[in-house]
Design a protein around this motif. Structure first.
Motif, mmCIF file in Angstrom:
data_model
loop_
_atom_site.group_PDB
_atom_site.id
_atom_site.type_symbol
_atom_site.label_atom_id
_atom_site.label_comp_id
_atom_site.label_asym_id
_atom_site.label_seq_id
_atom_site.Cartn_x
_atom_site.Cartn_y
_atom_site.Cartn_z
ATOM 1 N N GLY A 138 -50.917 3.688 -9.001
ATOM 2 C CA GLY A 138 -51.586 4.089 -7.609
ATOM 3 C C GLY A 138 -50.632 5.084 -6.716
ATOM 4 O O GLY A 138 -50.952 5.459 -5.554
ATOM 5 N N LYS A 139 -49.322 5.387 -7.418
ATOM 6 C CA LYS A 139 -48.416 6.286 -6.455
ATOM 7 C C LYS A 139 -48.006 7.558 -7.199
ATOM 8 O O LYS A 139 -48.459 7.754 -8.336
ATOM 9 N N GLN A 140 -47.728 8.336 -6.471
ATOM 10 C CA GLN A 140 -47.445 9.759 -7.080
ATOM 11 C C GLN A 140 -46.071 9.901 -7.885
ATOM 12 O O GLN A 140 -45.302 8.988 -7.662
ATOM 13 N N ARG A 141 -46.131 10.477 -8.791
ATOM 14 C CA ARG A 141 -44.689 10.716 -9.498
ATOM 15 C C ARG A 141 -43.572 11.228 -8.548
ATOM 16 O O ARG A 141 -43.751 12.104 -7.812
ATOM 17 N N GLU A 142 -42.458 10.624 -8.646
ATOM 18 C CA GLU A 142 -41.186 10.968 -7.893
ATOM 19 C C GLU A 142 -40.007 11.252 -8.801
ATOM 20 O O GLU A 142 -39.918 10.702 -9.761
ATOM 21 N N LEU A 143 -39.293 12.237 -8.254
ATOM 22 C CA LEU A 143 -38.025 12.504 -8.985
ATOM 23 C C LEU A 143 -37.198 11.485 -8.780
ATOM 24 O O LEU A 143 -36.915 10.975 -7.629
ATOM 25 N N VAL A 144 -36.576 10.695 -9.747
ATOM 26 C CA VAL A 144 -35.689 9.586 -9.474
ATOM 27 C C VAL A 144 -33.986 10.346 -9.808
ATOM 28 O O VAL A 144 -33.202 9.792 -8.733
ATOM 29 N N ALA A 145 -33.965 11.065 -10.347
ATOM 30 C CA ALA A 145 -32.606 11.806 -10.696
ATOM 31 C C ALA A 145 -32.678 12.966 -11.766
ATOM 32 O O ALA A 145 -33.426 12.995 -12.574
ATOM 33 N N ARG A 146 -31.797 13.978 -11.567
ATOM 34 C CA ARG A 146 -31.722 14.964 -12.350
ATOM 35 C C ARG A 146 -30.244 15.415 -12.325
ATOM 36 O O ARG A 146 -29.524 15.202 -11.421
ATOM 37 N N ILE A 147 -29.960 15.986 -13.501
ATOM 38 C CA ILE A 147 -28.557 16.755 -13.565
ATOM 39 C C ILE A 147 -28.508 17.972 -14.258
ATOM 40 O O ILE A 147 -29.328 18.179 -15.249
ATOM 41 N N PHE A 148 -27.780 18.835 -13.807
ATOM 42 C CA PHE A 148 -27.709 20.329 -14.274
ATOM 43 C C PHE A 148 -26.679 20.450 -15.199
ATOM 44 O O PHE A 148 -25.650 19.774 -15.254
ATOM 45 N N SER A 149 -26.684 21.648 -16.077
ATOM 46 C CA SER A 149 -25.861 21.772 -17.075
ATOM 47 C C SER A 149 -24.048 22.027 -16.393
ATOM 48 O O SER A 149 -23.334 21.699 -17.252
ATOM 49 N N ASP A 150 -24.012 22.177 -15.154
ATOM 50 C CA ASP A 150 -22.673 22.264 -14.684
ATOM 51 C C ASP A 150 -22.264 20.716 -14.106
ATOM 52 O O ASP A 150 -21.167 20.741 -13.615
ATOM 53 N N GLY A 151 -23.219 20.027 -14.326
ATOM 54 C CA GLY A 151 -22.745 18.441 -13.844
ATOM 55 C C GLY A 151 -23.319 18.120 -12.430
ATOM 56 O O GLY A 151 -23.313 16.899 -11.934
ATOM 57 N N THR A 152 -23.878 18.922 -11.582
ATOM 58 C CA THR A 152 -24.533 18.530 -10.316
ATOM 59 C C THR A 152 -25.545 17.751 -10.523
ATOM 60 O O THR A 152 -26.403 17.936 -11.344
ATOM 61 N N THR A 153 -25.450 16.597 -9.691
ATOM 62 C CA THR A 153 -26.776 15.742 -9.879
ATOM 63 C C THR A 153 -27.391 15.511 -8.600
ATOM 64 O O THR A 153 -27.000 15.757 -7.223
ATOM 65 N N ASN A 154 -28.585 15.165 -8.586
ATOM 66 C CA ASN A 154 -29.488 14.729 -7.493
ATOM 67 C C ASN A 154 -30.177 13.430 -7.639
ATOM 68 O O ASN A 154 -30.397 13.162 -8.593
ATOM 69 N N TYR A 155 -30.265 12.688 -6.613
ATOM 70 C CA TYR A 155 -30.776 11.287 -6.587
ATOM 71 C C TYR A 155 -32.017 11.290 -5.621
ATOM 72 O O TYR A 155 -31.714 11.348 -4.480
ATOM 73 N N LEU A 156 -32.845 10.472 -5.952
ATOM 74 C CA LEU A 156 -33.837 9.791 -4.829
ATOM 75 C C LEU A 156 -33.054 8.785 -4.225
ATOM 76 O O LEU A 156 -32.080 8.179 -4.439
ATOM 77 N N ASP A 157 -33.234 9.014 -2.785
ATOM 78 C CA ASP A 157 -32.554 8.067 -1.903
ATOM 79 C C ASP A 157 -32.214 6.698 -2.107
ATOM 80 O O ASP A 157 -31.475 5.971 -1.711
ATOM 81 N N SER A 158 -33.568 6.098 -2.497
ATOM 82 C CA SER A 158 -33.579 4.457 -2.797
ATOM 83 C C SER A 158 -32.982 4.242 -4.218
ATOM 84 O O SER A 158 -32.735 3.008 -4.189
#
Length: 116
Positions: free
Chosen positions: A41-61
């Motif tokens: 019942g919820k939309q797909r959300e980005l949890v985490a990703r990592i780029f080839s240079d090691g940069t990361t992004n995370y969902l705040d929660s």
């Protein structure tokens, strides 16, 4: 043919840990790898990703609880999930994005269920 295969989901009690793995084959160069999740019942959300240079992004929660890492030589990405909460329950999908074409390839999904 590109294949993306996840593993490591399962049932765990709140406060527990799981480690997801995702291996990509048939692809020469990858820019980003990561994980999305989708609960019923919820939309797909980005949890985490990592780029080839090691940069990361995370969902705040999930910051400070989840850690994403990758093995570039093996085209594999990992998601270490600690202090799991019932609200983390979802199907988790791995994706990889090809450097040359920008196309994203998806795995079939792995279920993570956290009981209270």
């Amino acid at each position: 043919q590109v294949q993306v295969v996840e593993s490591g989901g399962g049932l765990v009690q709140a406060g527990g840990s799981l480690r997801l793995s995702c291996a990509a084959s048939g692809i020469v160069a990858i820019t980003a790898m990561g994980w999305y999740r989708q609960a019923p019942g919820k939309q797909r959300e980005l949890v985490a990703r990592i780029f080839s240079d090691g940069t990361t992004n995370y969902l705040d929660s999930v910051k400070d609880r989840f850690t994403i890492s990758r093995d570039n030589a093996m085209n594999t990405v990992f998601l270490q999930m600690n202090t799991l909460k019932p609200e983390d329950t979802a199907a988790y999908f791995c994706y990889v994005r090809a450097l040359r074409t920008g196309m994203a390839y998806w795995g079939q999904g792995t279920q993570v269920t956290v009981s209270s």
